[in-house]
Scaffold this active site. Structure first.
Site, PDB file in Angstrom:
ATOM      1  N   GLU A 254     -77.278   0.412  35.757  1.00 20.01           N
ATOM      2  CA  GLU A 254     -76.245   0.521  36.904  1.00 20.01           C
ATOM      3  C   GLU A 254     -76.805  -0.621  37.949  1.00 20.01           C
ATOM      4  O   GLU A 254     -75.887  -1.276  38.716  1.00 20.01           O
ATOM      5  CB  GLU A 254     -75.960   1.879  37.382  1.00 20.01           C
ATOM      6  CG  GLU A 254     -75.422   2.632  36.450  1.00 20.01           C
ATOM      7  CD  GLU A 254     -75.317   4.137  36.939  1.00 20.01           C
ATOM      8  OE1 GLU A 254     -74.307   4.706  37.170  1.00 20.01           O
ATOM      9  OE2 GLU A 254     -76.608   4.712  36.975  1.00 20.01           O
TER      10      GLU A 254
ATOM     11  N   ALA B   7     -83.203   5.893  35.839  1.00 17.94           N
ATOM     12  CA  ALA B   7     -83.563   6.926  37.276  1.00 17.94           C
ATOM     13  C   ALA B   7     -84.766   7.918  37.051  1.00 17.94           C
ATOM     14  O   ALA B   7     -85.222   8.039  35.836  1.00 17.94           O
ATOM     15  CB  ALA B   7     -82.414   7.837  37.481  1.00 17.94           C
TER      16      ALA B   7
ATOM     17  N   GLY C 222     -79.828   4.335  35.388  1.00 13.91           N
ATOM     18  CA  GLY C 222     -79.807   3.886  36.680  1.00 13.91           C
ATOM     19  C   GLY C 222     -80.282   2.282  36.776  1.00 13.91           C
ATOM     20  O   GLY C 222     -79.572   1.402  37.604  1.00 13.91           O
TER      21      GLY C 222
END
Length: 257
Positions: free
Chosen positions: A111, A62, A108
């Site tokens: 993910e 992220a 992220g």
């Protein structure tokens, strides 16, 4: 689109993340992923999607600097929830979505990859969830999807140590389908994607729907709890220290507050 480009070959949409230097996930990139799904969902020329990153990484995580712009834990929880919704849409998308991972898929980025139906990796890729190193937890359903692939013990190891695993280990642990030398990764992934694209779209859509039955109610409850906890942890002094230490490229000093 600013962060994504895509083209179609033999009914396969080849989607490239291009947000240098690390293809970090930002709100804008997540929005564009959703817009991409809007664009291809009813496009009969697209039967399979392959997602990969431009440059050195798939996605190194992220956008941490964007975190400093978030005003409250509630806003942080909402950020997590909105990302979860897009990644859940990926996992339930009626057309197969395949991630081709090279370099790094961290935080992220992993993910995002776990929201795809299949993952092919380069042998030397690094996959991990390092959020605890920043005094945070994963927020895009990472705590819920990772144990489904690798089991609770291995997931705990990855979360607690913040240490990534290699592409070869990812295959061994059940997180990825196959590992290839980096220069073979995208060609091999496209070869498989094009074979899948020859299947009946109706049968593929139905197979994807059937795969969703492996999710328990506790998975959906856990995803909601993760988003809420994401915001709660964000408000801790440790999280502020972890984020600042990351930006300053130093080791954090956590106080448990």
């Amino acid at each position: 689109m600013e962060y994504l480009r895509w083209k179609v070959e033999d009914a396969v949409a080849i989607v490239t993340i291009q947000r240098p230097p690390a293809n970090a996930l930002s709100r804008g990139l997540i929005i564009e992923i959703n817009e991409l799904l809007d664009a291809v969902e009813n496009d009969d020329t697209v039967r399979v999607i392959v997602l990969h990153g431009e440059g050195r990484f798939f996605s190194a995580g992220a956008d941490i600097k964007e975190f400093t712009e978030v005003a409250s834990g509630a806003e942080f929880s909402e950020l997590a929830s909105s990302g979860q919704q897009v990644f859940e849409r990926l996992e339930t998308f009626p057309k197969p979505v395949i991630a081709a991972i090279h370099g790094a898929a961290l935080g992220g980025g992993l993910e995002l990859a776990m929201g795809c139906h299949m993952r092919f990796v380069s042998e030397d890729a690094k996959l991990g969830l390092p959020e605890l190193q920043l005094g945070l937890i994963p927020g895009f359903a990472g705590t819920q999807r990772l144990p489904r692939y690798v089991g609770v013990a291995k997931a705990a190891e990855m979360l607690f140590t913040s240490e990534p695993i290699t592409g070869v280990e990812a295959v061994q642990w059940g997180l990825a389908n196959k590992a290839y030398p980096v220069d073979e990764l995208l060609p091999k992934t496209l070869e498989i994607a094009k074979k899948i694209a020859l299947k009946s779209p109706i049968a593929l859509k139905t197979a994807i729907q059937m795969l969703q039955y492996n999710k328990s109610e506790s998975f959906h409850e856990g995803v909601k709890a993760e988003a809420q906890s994401f915001g709660t942890v964000f408000e801790s002094e440790d999280a502020k220290e972890g984020i600042q230490a990351f930006i300053e490229k130093r080791q954090p000093s956590f106080k448990g507050k």
